[in-house]
Every structure is written in structure tokens, then in C-alpha cells.
Scaffold this active site. Structure first.
Site: not given
Length: 381
Positions: A48, A23-25, A121
């Protein structure tokens, strides 16, 4: 001709011996997830999404793009997915409340393969709300959230953590997580204060893998270990993990998942742009992801043009994809028109849970594709 993603449908996601997109913003939107799957990723995590934001959304079937969209009250698309990734996408949420987490999971579970809780995070926007890495030192809340999810939904539940300064405390935490009944735990092998330039702690991840019976997914090896596909196995052996999750190396070149080796960046970027256009990705997000791929080439003539681009059309022109843009625009416009005719002919009953949106699309023009159903991102470049 590029082949479509072809994978065997699964009834329940497995987390052993998998190559996984982290998962990567800003990066883990639909185009990147589909491209990673095309190149060989087994599982892909979305960026996210905070629980409160998701709970404000309506689930909308987008017949023009052939997607399922979760749309906020201001018409922003908070999460977009499609049939191609349904059996392979993990929805990651940011949460600090078990009941909100369960409400989100129930809203999304029929459209994804699994649910993940972000517990690693370190950014202030996450921790100040008690989410992300703030949960690492709140074991009661960790147990409450995960247990509630495991008991409340039918899909697998996972979480992603960082390690704690003490190995003893880390092992205690992951054992608590295991007792909640989750299907796997992803571990970024750094403490919350450390950044990618700091060495990843393979020894700690190995100790976690040895302490648990559920799959451990090792993350954090891009800078030190993962340069090509074969390195995933090396990192897996170093950490004793069941699977490997890749973040930065996949952001730089998602063909890292190809068993046959990395593809030229030019080819990868063009394939990414095609997915972005086909699925109406907001242009500033497309530009952001392309800039992450260009890296040291950002000061090149092409990099400067990309930096200045103000639309998807301009991005396509920079990469000589004008014809693809025009053809896709015409195809989607034709689909929209056909759906409008169909809608007019049918006497559809209103459904408050699933809304057919074909007639609500704004006029499709070359400069702006389906402006109604796009996600707006803050300035990033």
C-alpha cells in the site's frame, strides 16, 4: 541459467482463476513481486502507498536500473516498477478521498495493470486517517471513491476489504461495491479485530462469492489451508471464489506459486537477493524480507549474521553471492557511464513530466548501489 519471466501480454487484467500475490507492507516491493511472477503468480499487488505521499512524487525514468520510479521530494523512491511486471502489477493505494485517489490513479495508470483501494487494513496508521478498514463502515465514501476511479481511468479498479461482524452488513457492502463498476473485490475472511491466528471465515467468503457476479478474490488462508500450490485450489473451492490471493505463505516462501512444488528455501532466498541487488532494493528492506523467510531459523548462525548485516554487500557475503554482487555493480556502473556519454552528446529538451535521470546517479560503489534512487525504510529488525 535462470530463465526470464515470460508471460503473454494482456490488454486488460483478468481476475478469474488467478494465483495472486497479496499486498503486504514492506514485503511487496519490486524484488518480491518479480520473484512471485517468476515462480508462477498470475498477478502481483504492490504494498500500500498512501495517496498524499504518492501525489508528492515525480515520475522518473531510471535508465540505469531500467525502471520507472516515483520519487518523493526528499529523493526517496516511493514506488518502483519495470517493464517485466507492467501487465501484471496492481497498484494498491491507501486513500479516504475520491479526488486524491483519482489524481494518484491518473499519475500511475500507464505504468501498472490495475488500481486497487485498500479498504481492509486494520492498523492504526491507516484507520486514523479514515483509510483502510475505517472505510468498511463508511459506505458513502466507499461508493464515492470507487465510482470516481471507475469513471476516471481506463485501467481496471479493484478493492480489498475485510468482512464485517454481520453477514447481512457484509453482503450489503459488497453489493454496493459491485454497483460501482469495479472489476473485482478481494476479501480477507476475517473481521478487522481478528489476526492470522484466528480461523478464517470461509463460509462468509462463500456467501459473498454467491452474492456477486464480479470475481471475488479469497484471501486469508495461509495459516489454516495454504501450504503448497495445490492448496490454492482447495481454498478456492472452499470459498467459492474466482481467484486466490496469498499473503503469509508467499512471504515465507514465494515458490508457493510453483505448480511443481516448493523450492528449497536456500535457493529461493538467493534468487530474491539477486532481484534485490539488480533493482537496488534498500538493504534493510531486503533484510526484513529474508528474515520473514528464515522464520524459526533466525537464531541459527546465518540468521544472526543476517540480523547484523548493515549493507547489501554484507547480505550477499552471508549467502555466498559476492561474485554476483560485484558483477552486477560493474554492469550497472558501465551502463551508467555509457548513458552519461550519451546524455552529453544529445541535446535533450527538458520534459517536466518525464525526467531522464542517468546523469544524476551518485558514484556507483560496491558498498552502496545507486544511493540516490533507493527507498529508505524505517528500522525494521
Amino acid at each position: 541459467m535462470k530463465q526470464d519471466i515470460v508471460k503473454q501480454s494482456v490488454s486488460k487484467l483478468c481476475f478469474r482463476n488467478k494465483a495472486i500475490l497479496a499486498p503486504m507492507v514492506r514485503v511487496g516491493t519490486l524484488p518480491m513481486r518479480l520473484l512471485a511472477l517468476e515462480y508462477g503468480a498470475d498477478t502481483v499487488y504492490c504494498e500500500e502507498v498512501v495517496d498524499i505521499k504518492m501525489l508528492q512524487c515525480r515520475r522518473i525514468i531510471n535508465d540505469v536500473l531500467e525502471t520507472v520510479d516515483f520519487v518523493a521530494p526528499d529523493e526517496r523512491v516511493v514506488f518502483r516498477t519495470c517493464k517485466k511486471e507492467k501487465d501484471f502489477v496492481v497498484f494498491q493505494m491507501g486513500t479516504a478521498d475520491a479526488e486524491r485517489a483519482l489524481a494518484v490513479a491518473k499519475l500511475i495508470e500507464n505504468d501498472v495493470a490495475a488500481i486497487d483501494v485498500n479498504m481492509g487494513c486494520p492498523k492504526e496508521y491507516s484507520t486514523k486517517g479514515g483509510m483502510g478498514a475505517a472505510l468498511l463502515t463508511n459506505p458513502d465514501k466507499v461508493e464515492s471513491i470507487l465510482s470516481t476511479l471507475v469513471k476516471g481511468i481506463s485501467k481496471p479498479v479493484t478493492c480489498k476489504i475485510r468482512i464485517l461482524p454481520s453477514l447481512e452488513d457484509t453482503i450489503s457492502l459488497v453489493k454496493l461495491i459491485e454497483r460501482t463498476g469495479v472489476s473485482a473485490v478481494a476479501v480477507h475472511g476475517r473481521v478487522k479485530e481478528e489476526r492470522p491466528q484466528h480461523p478464517v471465515h470461509c463460509d462468509v467468503m462463500k456467501a459473498i462469492s454467491e452474492a456477486l457476479s464480479i470475481p471475488v478474490i479469497a484471501n486469508g488462508g495461509s495459516h489454516d489451508y495454504i501450504k503448497e500450490f495445490s492448496d490454492l485450489e482447495t481454498f478456492k473451492q472452499l470459498t467459492g471464489a474466482a481467484s486466490v490471493m496469498v499473503a503469509c505463505a508467499a512471504m515465507w516462501n514465494p515458490s508457493i506459486f510453483r505448480k511443481g512444488g516448493l523450492l528449497p528455501l536456500e535457493e529461493v532466498m538467493k534468487e530474491y537477493i539477486k532481484y534485490a541487488i539488480k533493482y537496488d532494493n534498500y538493504y534493510s528492506n531486503t533484510k526484513y524480507c529474508l528474515c520473514q523467510m528464515l522464520r524459526e531459523q533466525l537464531e541459527s548462525p546465518r540468521g544472526k549474521k543476517l540480523h547484523a548485516a548493515q549493507s547489501s554487500q554484507e547480505i550477499c557475503e552471508i549467502f555466498e553471492l559476492e561474485d554476483f554482487y560485484k558483477e552486477t555493480a560493474e554492469m550497472l556502473q558501465a551502463r551508467k557511464a555509457a548513458l552519461e556519454v550519451q546524455t552529453q552528446e544529445e541535446d535533450q529538451a527538458e520534459d517536466t513530466d518525464v525526467i531522464k535521470m542517468a546523469v544524476r546517479f551518485v558514484k556507483f560503489i560496491v558498498v552502496s548501489i545507486c544511493a540516490l534512487c533507493r527507498r529508505e525504510y524505517p528500522p525494521q529488525i
